[in-house]
Design a protein around this motif. Structure first.
Motif, PDB file in Angstrom:
ATOM      1  N   LEU A   6       2.328  12.053   2.166  1.00  0.00           N
ATOM      2  CA  LEU A   6       2.088  12.407   0.769  1.00  0.00           C
ATOM      3  C   LEU A   6       3.395  12.782   0.078  1.00  0.00           C
ATOM      4  CD1 LEU A   6       0.292  13.014  -1.642  1.00  0.00           C
ATOM      5  CD2 LEU A   6      -0.219  15.255  -0.636  1.00  0.00           C
ATOM      6  N   GLY A   7       4.192  13.631   0.734  1.00  0.00           N
ATOM      7  CA  GLY A   7       5.472  14.013   0.157  1.00  0.00           C
ATOM      8  C   GLY A   7       6.423  12.841   0.055  1.00  0.00           C
ATOM      9  N   PHE A   8       6.460  12.005   1.092  1.00  0.00           N
ATOM     10  CA  PHE A   8       7.374  10.861   1.109  1.00  0.00           C
ATOM     11  C   PHE A   8       7.021   9.862   0.014  1.00  0.00           C
ATOM     12  CE2 PHE A   8       8.744   6.723   3.013  1.00  0.00           C
ATOM     13  CZ  PHE A   8      10.110   6.974   2.991  1.00  0.00           C
ATOM     14  N   HIS A   9       5.736   9.565  -0.134  1.00  0.00           N
ATOM     15  CA  HIS A   9       5.261   8.646  -1.178  1.00  0.00           C
ATOM     16  C   HIS A   9       5.569   9.201  -2.571  1.00  0.00           C
ATOM     17  CE1 HIS A   9       2.653   6.054  -3.523  1.00  0.00           C
ATOM     18  NE2 HIS A   9       1.793   7.031  -3.770  1.00  0.00           N
ATOM     19  N   THR A  10       5.307  10.480  -2.767  1.00  0.00           N
ATOM     20  CA  THR A  10       5.554  11.110  -4.060  1.00  0.00           C
ATOM     21  C   THR A  10       7.024  11.057  -4.434  1.00  0.00           C
ATOM     22  OG1 THR A  10       3.654  12.593  -3.765  1.00  0.00           O
ATOM     23  CG2 THR A  10       5.336  13.264  -5.357  1.00  0.00           C
ATOM     24  N   ASN A  24       1.693   1.285  -7.444  1.00  0.00           N
ATOM     25  CA  ASN A  24       1.355   0.028  -6.774  1.00  0.00           C
ATOM     26  C   ASN A  24       2.538  -0.527  -5.991  1.00  0.00           C
ATOM     27  OD1 ASN A  24      -1.296  -0.075  -7.534  1.00  0.00           O
ATOM     28  ND2 ASN A  24      -0.989  -1.490  -9.233  1.00  0.00           N
ATOM     29  N   ILE A  25       3.731  -0.458  -6.588  1.00  0.00           N
ATOM     30  CA  ILE A  25       4.933  -0.978  -5.911  1.00  0.00           C
ATOM     31  C   ILE A  25       5.179  -0.231  -4.610  1.00  0.00           C
ATOM     32  CG2 ILE A  25       7.457  -1.074  -6.037  1.00  0.00           C
ATOM     33  CD1 ILE A  25       7.142  -1.686  -9.035  1.00  0.00           C
ATOM     34  N   ASP A  26       5.178   1.097  -4.676  1.00  0.00           N
ATOM     35  CA  ASP A  26       5.509   1.878  -3.486  1.00  0.00           C
ATOM     36  C   ASP A  26       4.449   1.732  -2.399  1.00  0.00           C
ATOM     37  OD1 ASP A  26       7.421   3.808  -2.291  1.00  0.00           O
ATOM     38  OD2 ASP A  26       5.641   5.083  -2.229  1.00  0.00           O
ATOM     39  N   ALA A  27       3.176   1.771  -2.799  1.00  0.00           N
ATOM     40  CA  ALA A  27       2.099   1.606  -1.816  1.00  0.00           C
ATOM     41  C   ALA A  27       2.158   0.219  -1.186  1.00  0.00           C
ATOM     42  CB  ALA A  27       0.745   1.829  -2.482  1.00  0.00           C
ATOM     43  N   GLY A  28       2.389  -0.811  -2.005  1.00  0.00           N
ATOM     44  CA  GLY A  28       2.434  -2.183  -1.495  1.00  0.00           C
ATOM     45  C   GLY A  28       3.583  -2.403  -0.532  1.00  0.00           C
ATOM     46  N   ILE A  29       4.761  -1.894  -0.876  1.00  0.00           N
ATOM     47  CA  ILE A  29       5.918  -2.066   0.009  1.00  0.00           C
ATOM     48  C   ILE A  29       5.683  -1.358   1.337  1.00  0.00           C
ATOM     49  CG2 ILE A  29       8.339  -1.383   0.332  1.00  0.00           C
ATOM     50  CD1 ILE A  29       8.817  -2.106  -2.579  1.00  0.00           C
ATOM     51  N   GLN A  30       5.066  -0.175   1.300  1.00  0.00           N
ATOM     52  CA  GLN A  30       4.777   0.530   2.550  1.00  0.00           C
ATOM     53  C   GLN A  30       3.785  -0.240   3.411  1.00  0.00           C
ATOM     54  OE1 GLN A  30       6.147   3.206   3.961  1.00  0.00           O
ATOM     55  NE2 GLN A  30       4.840   2.765   5.713  1.00  0.00           N
ATOM     56  N   MET A  45       3.246  -3.500   3.413  1.00  0.00           N
ATOM     57  CA  MET A  45       3.923  -4.682   3.946  1.00  0.00           C
ATOM     58  C   MET A  45       4.896  -4.307   5.058  1.00  0.00           C
ATOM     59  SD  MET A  45       4.565  -7.105   0.597  1.00  0.00           S
ATOM     60  CE  MET A  45       4.999  -5.802  -0.560  1.00  0.00           C
ATOM     61  N   THR A  46       5.620  -3.206   4.881  1.00  0.00           N
ATOM     62  CA  THR A  46       6.559  -2.742   5.898  1.00  0.00           C
ATOM     63  C   THR A  46       5.846  -2.448   7.208  1.00  0.00           C
ATOM     64  OG1 THR A  46       8.037  -1.798   4.229  1.00  0.00           O
ATOM     65  CG2 THR A  46       8.257  -0.957   6.472  1.00  0.00           C
ATOM     66  N   SER A  47       4.710  -1.762   7.111  1.00  0.00           N
ATOM     67  CA  SER A  47       3.942  -1.427   8.316  1.00  0.00           C
ATOM     68  C   SER A  47       3.419  -2.682   9.003  1.00  0.00           C
ATOM     69  CB  SER A  47       2.769  -0.511   7.949  1.00  0.00           C
ATOM     70  OG  SER A  47       3.234   0.704   7.415  1.00  0.00           O
ATOM     71  N   ALA A  48       2.956  -3.658   8.212  1.00  0.00           N
ATOM     72  CA  ALA A  48       2.407  -4.887   8.785  1.00  0.00           C
ATOM     73  C   ALA A  48       3.491  -5.749   9.411  1.00  0.00           C
ATOM     74  CB  ALA A  48       1.669  -5.674   7.711  1.00  0.00           C
ATOM     75  N   LEU A  49       4.673  -5.763   8.820  1.00  0.00           N
ATOM     76  CA  LEU A  49       5.754  -6.627   9.314  1.00  0.00           C
ATOM     77  C   LEU A  49       6.538  -5.998  10.464  1.00  0.00           C
ATOM     78  CD1 LEU A  49       7.081  -7.991   5.907  1.00  0.00           C
ATOM     79  CD2 LEU A  49       5.998  -9.339   7.718  1.00  0.00           C
ATOM     80  N   ALA A  50       6.445  -4.684  10.625  1.00  0.00           N
ATOM     81  CA  ALA A  50       7.230  -4.008  11.665  1.00  0.00           C
ATOM     82  C   ALA A  50       7.009  -4.590  13.062  1.00  0.00           C
ATOM     83  CB  ALA A  50       6.936  -2.508  11.652  1.00  0.00           C
ATOM     84  N   PHE A  54      -5.456  -5.284   4.632  1.00  0.00           N
ATOM     85  CA  PHE A  54      -6.690  -5.047   3.874  1.00  0.00           C
ATOM     86  C   PHE A  54      -6.392  -4.574   2.452  1.00  0.00           C
ATOM     87  CE2 PHE A  54      -9.913  -1.989   2.430  1.00  0.00           C
ATOM     88  CZ  PHE A  54     -11.029  -2.811   2.386  1.00  0.00           C
ATOM     89  N   GLY A  55      -5.433  -3.661   2.300  1.00  0.00           N
ATOM     90  CA  GLY A  55      -5.123  -3.092   1.000  1.00  0.00           C
ATOM     91  C   GLY A  55      -4.431  -4.049   0.053  1.00  0.00           C
ATOM     92  N   LEU A  56      -4.037  -5.218   0.543  1.00  0.00           N
ATOM     93  CA  LEU A  56      -3.399  -6.240  -0.291  1.00  0.00           C
ATOM     94  C   LEU A  56      -4.222  -7.524  -0.240  1.00  0.00           C
ATOM     95  CD1 LEU A  56       0.337  -5.538   0.617  1.00  0.00           C
ATOM     96  CD2 LEU A  56      -0.827  -4.977  -1.523  1.00  0.00           C
ATOM     97  N   ASP A  57      -5.510  -7.369  -0.505  1.00  0.00           N
ATOM     98  CA  ASP A  57      -6.446  -8.497  -0.598  1.00  0.00           C
ATOM     99  C   ASP A  57      -6.564  -9.290   0.698  1.00  0.00           C
ATOM    100  OD1 ASP A  57      -6.699  -7.896  -3.368  1.00  0.00           O
ATOM    101  OD2 ASP A  57      -4.866  -9.021  -3.757  1.00  0.00           O
ATOM    102  N   GLY A  58      -6.315  -8.659   1.837  1.00  0.00           N
ATOM    103  CA  GLY A  58      -6.450  -9.338   3.118  1.00  0.00           C
ATOM    104  C   GLY A  58      -5.401 -10.395   3.388  1.00  0.00           C
ATOM    105  N   ARG A  59      -4.292 -10.361   2.633  1.00  0.00           N
ATOM    106  CA  ARG A  59      -3.243 -11.368   2.820  1.00  0.00           C
ATOM    107  C   ARG A  59      -2.408 -11.090   4.066  1.00  0.00           C
ATOM    108  NH1 ARG A  59       0.053 -10.784  -2.351  1.00  0.00           N
ATOM    109  NH2 ARG A  59      -1.175  -8.882  -2.644  1.00  0.00           N
ATOM    110  N   LYS A  60      -1.864 -12.169   4.636  1.00  0.00           N
ATOM    111  CA  LYS A  60      -0.860 -12.070   5.692  1.00  0.00           C
ATOM    112  C   LYS A  60       0.520 -12.223   5.052  1.00  0.00           C
ATOM    113  CE  LYS A  60      -3.736 -14.312   9.223  1.00  0.00           C
ATOM    114  NZ  LYS A  60      -3.786 -15.447  10.193  1.00  0.00           N
ATOM    115  N   PHE A  61       1.541 -11.639   5.700  1.00  0.00           N
ATOM    116  CA  PHE A  61       2.896 -11.735   5.173  1.00  0.00           C
ATOM    117  C   PHE A  61       3.832 -12.314   6.231  1.00  0.00           C
ATOM    118  CE2 PHE A  61       0.777  -8.873   2.381  1.00  0.00           C
ATOM    119  CZ  PHE A  61       1.300  -9.185   1.133  1.00  0.00           C
TER     120      PHE A  61
END
Length: 326
Positions: free
Chosen positions: A159-163, A276-282, A284-289, A301-308
């Motif tokens: 929460l603090g990091f996102h904020t 939206n930008i910060d949540a989306g980048i996080q 994607m980062t988690s999925a690509l790690a 799931f949070g990005l319309d079920g897309r793969k990256f």
């Protein structure tokens, strides 16, 4: 012993993990089973325990460390565990939830220092005093809570990091576009998700509280803003108060996403876009790690079920250690 996300397809999994969530469900034939999400510092994996007994339902709850015996499989392109057995630790085995909790990349002291610097940039006395009061009231929880149960920044300190990420973006936008009121945008950024300290139970075995389920963090923080304003003898009908409340209330952008109003001032729209930008980048980062170069990630799931896609060039680039995000 391997972490959860280190096991590969069709590999036997025997390890300790923390139960992130445990939901009692019924099969189509009316038999009970437990639907789990397990977690450790490498990430999450779901799994179902079929024919769950009453004892297992009572013992195997969110926030409990367990030993897992399973097969690592997948379902609809998503990794999961085909569980053989789940049990509580024996004496002398790992049992501290803190050892399995994911953490953000910033230390609490560093986040506190940065918040204090941001407060100095809010000169407007109404916004400054209001933000200071609420941060004083929820100080400890703000720096420990995740920003979500799942999806983005779902780790201790998230929460603090996102904020702070959004607050940094807000300052950059205000420098680029002087027509944006930086103080209003900063105040809104700092407060926008503070209601999650009431909406969510905490960083270990995170669940939605009753208020979180029935009311939600946007309305919860607006209520706290109103209560704080009354204690400070602020006029709730003043433009400063109405603007700040609007920026916070509108930050999800659309009514169907939980905002009771859509953005109707510039700072509200900017905050919505930055969120939206910060949540989306996080996400994607988690999925690509854990994704190898030249491969696609799991569905987000949070990005319309897309793969990256993880570009081949990513293997040669020097990037921050993504594991630090957990």
């Amino acid at each position: 012993m391997k972490n959860l996300r280190e096991f590969t397809e069709n590999e036997t999994v025997q390890t300790f993990a923390l139960i992130k969530s445990a939901d009692l469900r019924m099969t189509k034939t009316g038999k009970p089973y437990l639907s789990f999400v397990f977690t450790d510092r490498s990430g999450d994996l779901p799994g179902n325990l079929w024919d769950a007994t009453d004892k297992q339902t009572q013992e195997l709850t969110a926030g409990t460390v367990v030993f897992i015996d399973a097969l690592r499989t997948s379902y609809k392109d998503q990794p999961q565990l085909n569980l053989n057995a789940v049990r509580l630790p024996n004496e002398g085995e790992p049992n501290d939830p803190a050892d399995f909790t994911q953490h953000g990349p910033m230390k609490t002291a560093d986040m506190q220092s940065e918040v204090n610097d941001l407060l100095l940039a809010i000169i407007n006395p109404t916004w400054n005093r209001l933000v200071r009061k609420l941060f004083s009231q929820y100080h400890e929880a703000f720096f420990k809570h995740p920003a979500a149960k799942a999806n983005h920044h779902a780790f201790a300190g998230g929460l603090g990091f996102h904020t702070l990420s959004i607050a940094r973006l807000a300052r950059s936008v205000a420098k680029q576009y002087p027509q944006v009121n930086e103080e209003l945008l900063l105040a809104g950024a700092l407060l926008h998700d503070l209601g999650k300290v009431i909406e969510l139970s905490g960083p270990v075995g995170t669940q939605y509280t009753l208020a979180g389920n029935l009311i939600g963090h946007i309305i919860l923080i607006d209520e706290q803003i109103v209560l704080a304003a009354r204690e400070l003898n602020f006029d709730l009908q003043s433009e400063d108060m109405i603007l700040l409340r609007h920026v916070v209330l509108a930050h999800h952008g659309l009514l169907e996403y939980g905002s009771p109003v859509r953005p109707q001032v510039m700072e509200a729209e900017v905050l919505h876009q930055l969120d939206n930008i910060d949540a989306g980048i996080q996400m994607m980062t988690s999925a690509l790690a854990p994704t190898d170069a030249g491969q696609f990630s799991e569905r987000v799931f949070g990005l319309d079920g897309r793969k990256f896609y993880q570009p081949e060039s990513a293997a040669q680039q020097t990037t921050p250690d993504s594991s630090r995000l957990f």
